[in-house]
Design a protein around this motif. Structure first.
Motif, PDB file in Angstrom:
ATOM      1  N   GLY A 142      14.824 -10.400  -8.581  1.00 36.12           N
ATOM      2  CA  GLY A 142      13.800 -10.057  -7.590  1.00 36.12           C
ATOM      3  C   GLY A 142      14.406  -9.898  -6.212  1.00 36.12           C
ATOM      4  N   ILE A 163      15.965  -6.627  -6.156  1.00 35.79           N
ATOM      5  CA  ILE A 163      14.932  -5.586  -6.053  1.00 35.79           C
ATOM      6  C   ILE A 163      14.436  -5.456  -4.617  1.00 35.79           C
ATOM      7  CG2 ILE A 163      12.523  -5.082  -6.672  1.00 35.79           C
ATOM      8  CD1 ILE A 163      13.126  -6.070  -9.473  1.00 35.79           C
ATOM      9  N   TRP A 207      12.096   0.301  -4.738  1.00 35.04           N
ATOM     10  CA  TRP A 207      12.202   0.134  -6.186  1.00 35.04           C
ATOM     11  C   TRP A 207      10.931   0.545  -6.910  1.00 35.04           C
ATOM     12  CZ3 TRP A 207      16.573  -2.347  -8.518  1.00 35.04           C
ATOM     13  CH2 TRP A 207      16.467  -2.512  -9.895  1.00 35.04           C
ATOM     14  N   ILE A 217      -1.130 -13.311  -2.606  1.00 29.62           N
ATOM     15  CA  ILE A 217      -0.792 -12.934  -3.973  1.00 29.62           C
ATOM     16  C   ILE A 217      -1.531 -11.670  -4.380  1.00 29.62           C
ATOM     17  CG2 ILE A 217      -0.922 -13.649  -6.389  1.00 29.62           C
ATOM     18  CD1 ILE A 217       1.010 -15.365  -5.142  1.00 29.62           C
ATOM     19  N   ILE A 272       0.204  -8.766  -2.708  1.00 36.50           N
ATOM     20  CA  ILE A 272       1.518  -8.527  -3.318  1.00 36.50           C
ATOM     21  C   ILE A 272       1.350  -7.815  -4.654  1.00 36.50           C
ATOM     22  CG2 ILE A 272       3.524  -9.669  -4.360  1.00 36.50           C
ATOM     23  CD1 ILE A 272       3.218 -11.834  -2.150  1.00 36.50           C
ATOM     24  N   ALA A 273       0.358  -8.265  -5.421  1.00 34.92           N
ATOM     25  CA  ALA A 273       0.127  -7.634  -6.723  1.00 34.92           C
ATOM     26  C   ALA A 273      -0.277  -6.170  -6.542  1.00 34.92           C
ATOM     27  CB  ALA A 273      -0.952  -8.393  -7.495  1.00 34.92           C
ATOM     28  N   GLU A 274      -1.108  -5.894  -5.546  1.00 33.07           N
ATOM     29  CA  GLU A 274      -1.513  -4.508  -5.304  1.00 33.07           C
ATOM     30  C   GLU A 274      -0.316  -3.648  -4.924  1.00 33.07           C
ATOM     31  OE1 GLU A 274      -4.668  -4.030  -2.438  1.00 33.07           O
ATOM     32  OE2 GLU A 274      -5.965  -5.387  -3.566  1.00 33.07           O
ATOM     33  N   GLY A 296       2.888  -4.149  -5.432  1.00 36.04           N
ATOM     34  CA  GLY A 296       3.934  -4.007  -6.442  1.00 36.04           C
ATOM     35  C   GLY A 296       3.461  -3.334  -7.716  1.00 36.04           C
ATOM     36  N   LEU A 297       2.303  -3.751  -8.205  1.00 35.70           N
ATOM     37  CA  LEU A 297       1.891  -3.303  -9.533  1.00 35.70           C
ATOM     38  C   LEU A 297       0.950  -2.124  -9.495  1.00 35.70           C
ATOM     39  CD1 LEU A 297       1.446  -6.732 -11.300  1.00 35.70           C
ATOM     40  CD2 LEU A 297       3.405  -5.207 -11.275  1.00 35.70           C
ATOM     41  N   TYR A 321       3.233   0.526  -7.091  1.00 35.97           N
ATOM     42  CA  TYR A 321       4.603   0.612  -7.615  1.00 35.97           C
ATOM     43  C   TYR A 321       5.656   0.488  -6.527  1.00 35.97           C
ATOM     44  CZ  TYR A 321       1.871   2.638 -11.395  1.00 35.97           C
ATOM     45  OH  TYR A 321       0.920   2.874 -12.349  1.00 35.97           O
ATOM     46  N   ARG A 322       5.369  -0.274  -5.465  1.00 37.71           N
ATOM     47  CA  ARG A 322       6.409  -0.526  -4.474  1.00 37.71           C
ATOM     48  C   ARG A 322       6.952  -1.934  -4.702  1.00 37.71           C
ATOM     49  NH1 ARG A 322       3.361   3.235  -1.388  1.00 37.71           N
ATOM     50  NH2 ARG A 322       1.776   1.744  -0.827  1.00 37.71           N
ATOM     51  N   MET A 323       7.745  -2.038  -5.755  1.00 36.87           N
ATOM     52  CA  MET A 323       8.229  -3.343  -6.194  1.00 36.87           C
ATOM     53  C   MET A 323       9.139  -3.984  -5.161  1.00 36.87           C
ATOM     54  SD  MET A 323       7.110  -3.367  -9.402  1.00 36.87           S
ATOM     55  CE  MET A 323       6.370  -2.127 -10.446  1.00 36.87           C
ATOM     56  N   ALA A 368       7.021  -5.456  -2.454  1.00 37.68           N
ATOM     57  CA  ALA A 368       6.299  -6.605  -2.988  1.00 37.68           C
ATOM     58  C   ALA A 368       7.235  -7.789  -3.190  1.00 37.68           C
ATOM     59  CB  ALA A 368       5.622  -6.236  -4.306  1.00 37.68           C
ATOM     60  N   ALA A 369       8.453  -7.508  -3.630  1.00 31.47           N
ATOM     61  CA  ALA A 369       9.416  -8.592  -3.854  1.00 31.47           C
ATOM     62  C   ALA A 369       9.767  -9.254  -2.528  1.00 31.47           C
ATOM     63  CB  ALA A 369      10.667  -8.046  -4.528  1.00 31.47           C
ATOM     64  N   SER A 419       7.033 -11.514  -1.639  1.00 31.49           N
ATOM     65  CA  SER A 419       7.060 -12.726  -2.458  1.00 31.49           C
ATOM     66  C   SER A 419       8.066 -13.721  -1.908  1.00 31.49           C
ATOM     67  CB  SER A 419       7.452 -12.406  -3.893  1.00 31.49           C
ATOM     68  OG  SER A 419       6.674 -11.377  -4.398  1.00 31.49           O
ATOM     69  N   LEU A 447      -6.911  -5.664 -10.806  1.00 28.18           N
ATOM     70  CA  LEU A 447      -5.674  -6.345 -11.150  1.00 28.18           C
ATOM     71  C   LEU A 447      -5.939  -7.591 -11.950  1.00 28.18           C
ATOM     72  CD1 LEU A 447      -4.343  -5.702  -7.664  1.00 28.18           C
ATOM     73  CD2 LEU A 447      -3.288  -4.839  -9.722  1.00 28.18           C
ATOM     74  N   ALA A 498       0.358 -13.270 -11.138  1.00 25.35           N
ATOM     75  CA  ALA A 498       0.715 -11.958 -10.608  1.00 25.35           C
ATOM     76  C   ALA A 498       1.759 -12.031  -9.520  1.00 25.35           C
ATOM     77  CB  ALA A 498      -0.518 -11.249 -10.084  1.00 25.35           C
ATOM     78  N   ALA A 502       5.144 -10.202  -9.537  1.00 26.45           N
ATOM     79  CA  ALA A 502       5.279  -8.755  -9.409  1.00 26.45           C
ATOM     80  C   ALA A 502       6.733  -8.358  -9.566  1.00 26.45           C
ATOM     81  CB  ALA A 502       4.760  -8.301  -8.053  1.00 26.45           C
ATOM     82  N   VAL A 503       7.572  -9.206  -9.021  1.00 22.46           N
ATOM     83  CA  VAL A 503       8.992  -8.917  -9.076  1.00 22.46           C
ATOM     84  C   VAL A 503       9.511  -8.916 -10.503  1.00 22.46           C
ATOM     85  CG1 VAL A 503       9.566  -9.720  -6.790  1.00 22.46           C
ATOM     86  CG2 VAL A 503       9.409 -11.345  -8.644  1.00 22.46           C
ATOM     87  N   GLN A 547      -1.141  -0.379 -15.959  1.00 23.75           N
ATOM     88  CA  GLN A 547       0.111  -1.088 -15.720  1.00 23.75           C
ATOM     89  C   GLN A 547       0.936  -1.205 -16.992  1.00 23.75           C
ATOM     90  OE1 GLN A 547      -2.037  -3.968 -13.716  1.00 23.75           O
ATOM     91  NE2 GLN A 547      -1.954  -2.642 -11.942  1.00 23.75           N
ATOM     92  N   ARG A 554       6.202  10.192 -12.102  1.00 23.10           N
ATOM     93  CA  ARG A 554       7.012   9.058 -12.536  1.00 23.10           C
ATOM     94  C   ARG A 554       7.537   9.261 -13.956  1.00 23.10           C
ATOM     95  NH1 ARG A 554       4.329   4.040 -12.550  1.00 23.10           N
ATOM     96  NH2 ARG A 554       6.179   2.952 -11.827  1.00 23.10           N
ATOM     97  N   LYS A 603       8.859   8.839  -1.230  1.00 22.49           N
ATOM     98  CA  LYS A 603       9.192   8.279  -2.532  1.00 22.49           C
ATOM     99  C   LYS A 603       9.204   9.336  -3.630  1.00 22.49           C
ATOM    100  CE  LYS A 603       7.173   5.095  -5.808  1.00 22.49           C
ATOM    101  NZ  LYS A 603       6.308   3.948  -5.995  1.00 22.49           N
TER     102      LYS A 603
END
Lengths: 312, 443
Positions: free
Chosen positions: A50, A53, A58, A270, A273-275, A277-278, A281-283, A286-287, A290, B10, B17, B20-21, B97, B125, B440
């Protein structure tokens, strides 16, 4: 595991069967091995990954994951970046929730544990009653309370109205009511867990101390201050740290009951962060978030340890 | 049925969650980028005669639509003994996801359904494959569908999705409430004036006629419908900048917010309360998705109707989502499976009248204009809006930018910010996100 252990004991002890114990040898490490393996694979390695990342732009499906150095971290501290407002807003939401829920979740279960530790008829029933909500999943309590707390159609406002109190409180859509609801629901939901830990702790305090206190003429309050509280100190430390960490990870309640509303005021770290990253898709970003959250929690935990230590 | 991932979005990720990493840890560098027509350059055959194949088909039909699709799949299986399709259902939020992650590890399904606004992101993607050949060999063209629906599945001049249905917003109304206020229950308002008159009549009887909801379901959908009605757009065609904070958007949101300010709607309406209020007779109107048909059919003793949205702005328009067929990229492409998948897509599309009964408007014109669909009164009433439907531009990452609209709607309808200010703040955020996405995805 049994096989491994049996083998281990024979292989280390058999050749030197005559000798008395010769130090710990391999045994403790073998005991630790299964846990250490899981810890390494599922905690330490992903954590390190992480960190890696967080230094990239990422998206796990895009072929290019450009290295951006500390950019993801810098963005969190630059007021013109797209994530700045949202991230700190979410950290603030997490902070507000933690500040209000932790004292309640430390104190209320203690009171309940003290009562439930006395002997009276139906004690077991009450213990079960207080613990029961904890068994429910967050989805269940979330949906349940979202209906009960609905500002216009919910049972809570209807009941308040029936006894002549204001009946249009925006429990889930207004401030500060959304926080009152989230903290209240969480306390109701989880206090049983802390209460059980307290009860176990209370039963570990030697009876003689209470007898001695009585002989010395201590009243209820003095007994509590000088016997119960010091006796509970390790348990208390555990409860405080655990509750802080759990509250800082709050996600489901706000997600289901308020959906982060009004605006994004109750969107916790949290959740954001979940929004990021997941969903977006901006991991990398988000990392980085975290890690900042982790750092904050580490600091808070260290301060808490300190506070408990200086009391010694 | 979920347009953006906001609602319950989510949830499926669960409490862990924060990891995420961790998700990043589950794949290698992902599938190769999409280049050229690739394995789908040749027109596909319309039937399959090869060796027996098994296909996996994933979707998010968790509601009343699930069994309908399952029945269609069963029928396909019995009519095509050399193809065996297995259907797996996930919550949509989970699905969006799970699918990319599965595809990246080589465990993705063969076929799936995607909402139209997700197609470009997943195309960029490299999750889904171009389907131009399906359109070509099945002789599907714009004329067979409605132009906005058909065009929405194209990204970078290549088609990635075959539309199955559209699910627009319609106006549901409670007939007994209308009657009580002296309004004609069989002739719901169609214009702004009629609508406001109806709301006044209801208000005088103590009924708050239209509950304005601050949540994406369906507050954002109502806002989007109205913005188009006032002649606006959410974004320009290339999604280079947001347009939702311009005059039409402000007019749209002001109209919704004024419902609350003028007492036509209660304050602080919570998620789904608007629909419950309609069922309880506390509200007269609810602009909601076509999926509400089956919900309301299940409510005993409720007399209700549904029509196209009234025209509040200068032209008719309505929000709609659309379910689309997609084929997923595999580690090792299997020509037989690809072809069998196309046969399946064609079969379901041709039989989508069955699907319509589950509460959707078929995307195929011939079916939509057939007598059987016209017999589905409610679906047909909402389906009449087909040429006035709008979809977001086919640009990767557009759902991220659209999420900012949800926040603006929430703040304005909860009366925490003036509509213009709420939208301007959201647009500033959306521009940044659009720019991030361009960087991106190389737009």
């Amino acid at each position: 595991m049994v096989d491994v252990l049996a083998e281990a004991t024979t292989s280390t002890s058999a050749p030197v069967a005559a000798a008395p114990r010769r130090g710990p040898g391999l045994t403790p490490y073998l005991f630790l091995a299964p846990y250490a393996l899981l810890f390494l694979t599922f905690t330490l390695a992903p954590a390190a990954y992480g960190l890696w990342i967080s230094l990239h732009d990422w998206d796990y499906l895009l072929p290019g994951k450009p290295f951006v150095g500390l950019d993801n971290y810098k963005a969190l501290f630059s007021s013109t970046s797209p994530v700045f407002d949202f991230f700190w807003q979410s950290m603030q939401a997490t902070g507000v929730f933690t500040v209000f829920s932790v004292p309640l979740l430390v104190a209320v279960p203690l009171g309940i544990a003290l009562i439930l530790n006395r002997s009276f008829k139906g004690r077991t029933v009450f213990r079960a009653v207080y613990f029961a909500p904890y068994v429910l999943g967050v989805a269940v309590i979330g949906v349940l309370w979202r209906f009960l707390l609905d500002p216009n159609l919910g049972a809570v406002n209807a009941l308040l109205g029936a006894i002549g109190l204001p009946d249009s409180t925006a429990w889930t859509t207004g401030l500060p009511w959304a926080w009152v609801s989230l903290v209240g629901v969480t306390v109701w939901w989880t206090l049983g867990f802390n209460a059980v830990i307290y009860i176990a702790g209370l039963q570990d305090i030697p009876r003689e101390l209470y007898d001695a206190a009585k002989v010395d003429g201590a009243g209820r309050w003095a007994e509590f201050r000088h016997v119960t509280l010091p006796g509970l100190r390790p348990v208390l430390l555990f409860v405080v740290i655990n509750t802080i960490l759990a509250s800082s990870n709050m996600f489901g309640q706000a997600y289901l009951i308020t959906q982060g509303a009004p605006g994004v005021e109750t969107r916790t770290a949290i959740m954001y962060i979940a929004e990021e990253g997941l969903r977006s898709y901006r991991m990398g970003s988000a990392a980085a978030m975290s890690y900042l959250l982790t750092l904050a929690l580490l600091l808070i935990s260290m301060v808490t340890f300190r506070l408990f230590r200086t009391k010694d | 049925m979920k347009p953006h991932l906001s609602r319950r979005g989510l949830l499926g990720l669960g409490v862990g969650a924060g990891g995420a990493v961790l998700l990043g840890a589950c794949g290698d560098d992902g599938p190769n980028p999409v280049v050229g027509g690739g394995q789908n350059a040749q027109p596909a055959a319309t039937n399959y005669t090869g060796p027996n194949v098994a296909l996996t088909f994933w979707n998010g039909f968790t509601g009343g639509d699930g069994p309908v699709m399952k029945a269609l799949v069963d029928r396909f299986n019995s009519e095509n003994p050399n193809i065996k399709v297995t259907m797996n259902v996930y919550e949509w939020a989970d699905y969006y996801q799970k699918v990319p992650a599965a595809v990246s590890t080589g465990n993705g399904p063969d076929l799936g359904i995607m909402h139209v606004e997700q197609v470009a992101t997943n195309a960029a993607r490299g999750v889904v494959l171009p389907l131009d050949d399906v359109a070509a060999s099945l002789q599907l063209k714009e004329d067979d569908f409605s132009p906005p629906v058909w065009r929405a599945g194209v990204y970078n001049n290549k088609r990635y999705a075959i539309p199955l249905d559209v699910h627009p917003l319609g106006m549901f109304y409670n007939k007994s409430v209308l009657e009580k206020a002296g309004l004609d229950p069989d002739n719901p308002p169609k214009t702004k004036d009629d609508y406001m008159k109806a709301l006044d009549a209801l208000k005088s009887k103590g009924v708050q006629g239209h509950w304005a909801t601050p949540f994406p379901f369906t507050g954002t959908m109502q806002f989007e419908s109205l913005t188009w009605q006032f002649g606006g757009q959410l974004f320009d065609e290339q999604a280079s900048k947001p347009l939702f904070a311009e005059a039409p958007g402000v007019q749209a949101l002001t109209w919704l917010t004024d419902l609350v300010k003028n007492g036509y709607s209660p304050k602080n309406v919570a998620q789904d309360a608007d629909l419950i209020a309609l069922q309880n007779g506390k509200a007269a109107f609810n602009w909601n998705g076509i999926w509400t048909i089956n919900t309301l059919k299940g409510v005993k003793g409720l007399t209700w109707g549904v029509s196209a949205l009234p025209t509040i702005g200068s032209q008719p328009a309505a929000w709609a989502g659309s379910h689309n067929f997609v084929q997923f990229k595999q580690r090792t492409p299997d020509a037989n499976k690809l072809q069998a998948g196309k046969v399946f897509i064609n079969f379901i599309s041709k039989n989508s009248i069955e699907w319509a009964k589950g509460g959707q408007v078929p995307a195929r014109k011939e079916i939509r204009e057939g007598a059987e669909f016209k017999g589905l009164t409610e679906q047909a009433a909402i389906g009449s809006q087909i040429d006035n439907l709008h979809f977001p531009p086919s640009v990767p990452g557009i759902p991220d930018a659209m999420a900012t609209i949800d926040t603006a709607i929430n703040e304005a309808i909860l009366l925490r910010k003036e509509p213009g200010k709420a939208l301007a703040d959201a647009a500033a955020k959306a521009s940044q996100i659009l720019e991030q996405n361009r960087k991106k995805y190389g737009g």
